[in-house]
Design a protein around this motif. Structure first.
Motif: not given
Length: 382
Positions: A237-252, A254-258
């Motif tokens: 779960p931690d790896l999934w959550r962190e990867t999904a959040a990081g990928h969303a951040q890479d796509l632009g 913002g903090p709220g969306a992440v």
């Protein structure tokens, strides 16, 4: 709410026939008390006065005058200029019958015709039988004996069976009505902001393209699937959550969306755990995509549009077959499809209350997976 496993609605006609041949008037009324009844009307007339039902009398010979109704199994083929009001035996009983000699004609002009006297004492009996029935909205497994049962159209209709079950209508019908004509217009207007053919087509296209539901759930699920493929097993779960959040951040994002993506991953995990406990998923099961929620609604949008006269039968059937093909390409089994539908629905509306939306998913899933007459038991996924 405990789902009702109703027999196919054409058995209403059989019950009426059997009761009539045996002279059992009580059995006839019991059958009618639980039946959907329909009054036909010209579409132009209903469009002009949608809040008015003109229930016209007819003379059927030898001076006999009747008010006609049809049961669902006896409805005629779809016609662009002829629609139906959906009513109940209570409606018939409370109608103003000014002519004491007039009869109620159920399925008049057919071999299963039933003529009932409609004097005050008779209508009081109709009301009594109606009141004795348990009238609950939806959650009934229903099929038409003469409905489609095999082939691509049946497959597509089976992909819409969640909502057919929830609404208590036959899963295998592309016919004159889903619900009554004015009910369908009101539902499409209030729930979808659809008031004409163009609006209906726009919503149908969005559903078939899986663009109606929010994109974030499938974004997160794709990240997990990519991690699973790359690592050979489901990620933590931690790896999934962190990867999904990081990928969303890479796509632009913002903090709220992440933060939303991070919380969405947590919500999905909690729902999947509940799905396993309730039997929507196997013990080690996961949801790969929620597109089933849009595809299933596309099937029903086609049926609703047909009932509202926003499309023709060939157009509705083409959309239903297309939705079935899309569903087959996205999933590997009816169970997986059902779990995808369920997750899409609860993420959209349930808010982790595990209330009516989740309960409806569970009820539909169990009946459609277990009922011997279910299309999921009789139509192979592949």
């Amino acid at each position: 709410m405990t789902p009702q496993l109703w027999t196919p609605p054409t058995e209403v006609e059989q019950l009426l026939h059997d009761a009539g041949t045996s002279g059992d008037g009580d059995a006839q009324l019991r059958a009618l008390a639980g039946a959907e009844l329909f009054i036909g009307a010209p579409k132009a007339e209903v469009d002009a006065e949608p809040d008015t039902v003109y229930w016209r009398s007819q003379e059927i010979g030898n001076g006999v005058v009747v008010r006609p109704v049809l049961t669902r199994g006896m409805l005629p083929p779809w016609h662009p200029e002829w629609v139906f009001h959906q009513v109940t035996l209570r409606y018939c009983a409370e109608f103003q019958w000014r002519n004491p000699r007039m009869l109620l004609a159920v399925n008049g002009g057919t071999p299963g015709q039933l003529l009932l006297p409609a004097q005050p004492e008779h209508r009081a009996l109709w009301l009594r039988y109606y009141a004795e029935r348990e009238h609950t909205a939806g959650r009934r497994f229903v099929a038409l004996r003469h409905g489609v049962l095999h082939g691509p159209l049946a497959y597509g209709l089976a992909c819409g069976a969640h909502l057919a079950f929830g609404n208590g209508v036959p899963w295998n019908d592309v016919g004159s009505v889903y619900h009554g004509y004015t009910d369908e217009l009101a539902s499409l207007r209030d729930s979808w902001d659809v008031t004409d053919r163009a609006g209906w087509q726009k919503e149908l296209d969005a559903l078939l393209d899986a663009r109606n539901s929010p994109p974030e759930p499938d974004f997160a699920l794709r990240v997990r699937e990519q991690l699973r493929i790359r690592g050979g097993e489901p990620p933590s779960p931690d790896l999934w959550r962190e990867t999904a959040a990081g990928h969303a951040q890479d796509l632009g994002a913002g903090p709220g969306a992440v933060r939303h993506i991070e919380e969405l991953v947590r919500r999905i995990l909690r729902y999947e755990a509940r799905f396993r406990a309730d039997g929507l998923l196997p013990p080690d099961g996961r949801v790969r995509t929620t597109v089933a929620y849009d595809y299933s609604r596309a099937v029903n949008m086609a049926r609703w549009g047909l009932s509202a006269r926003f499309c023709t039968p060939p157009e509705a059937e083409q959309a239903i077959v297309h939705a079935g093909a899309l569903s087959r390409s996205a999933y590997t089994s009816w169970q997986e499809y059902s779990a995808g539908y369920a997750l899409g629905r609860v993420l959209r509306f349930d808010g982790e209350e595990y209330g009516p939306y989740h309960e409806g998913n569970v009820a539909a899933h169990r009946v459609l997976m277990e009922h011997p007459g279910s299309p999921w038991r009789n139509i192979p996924w592949r």
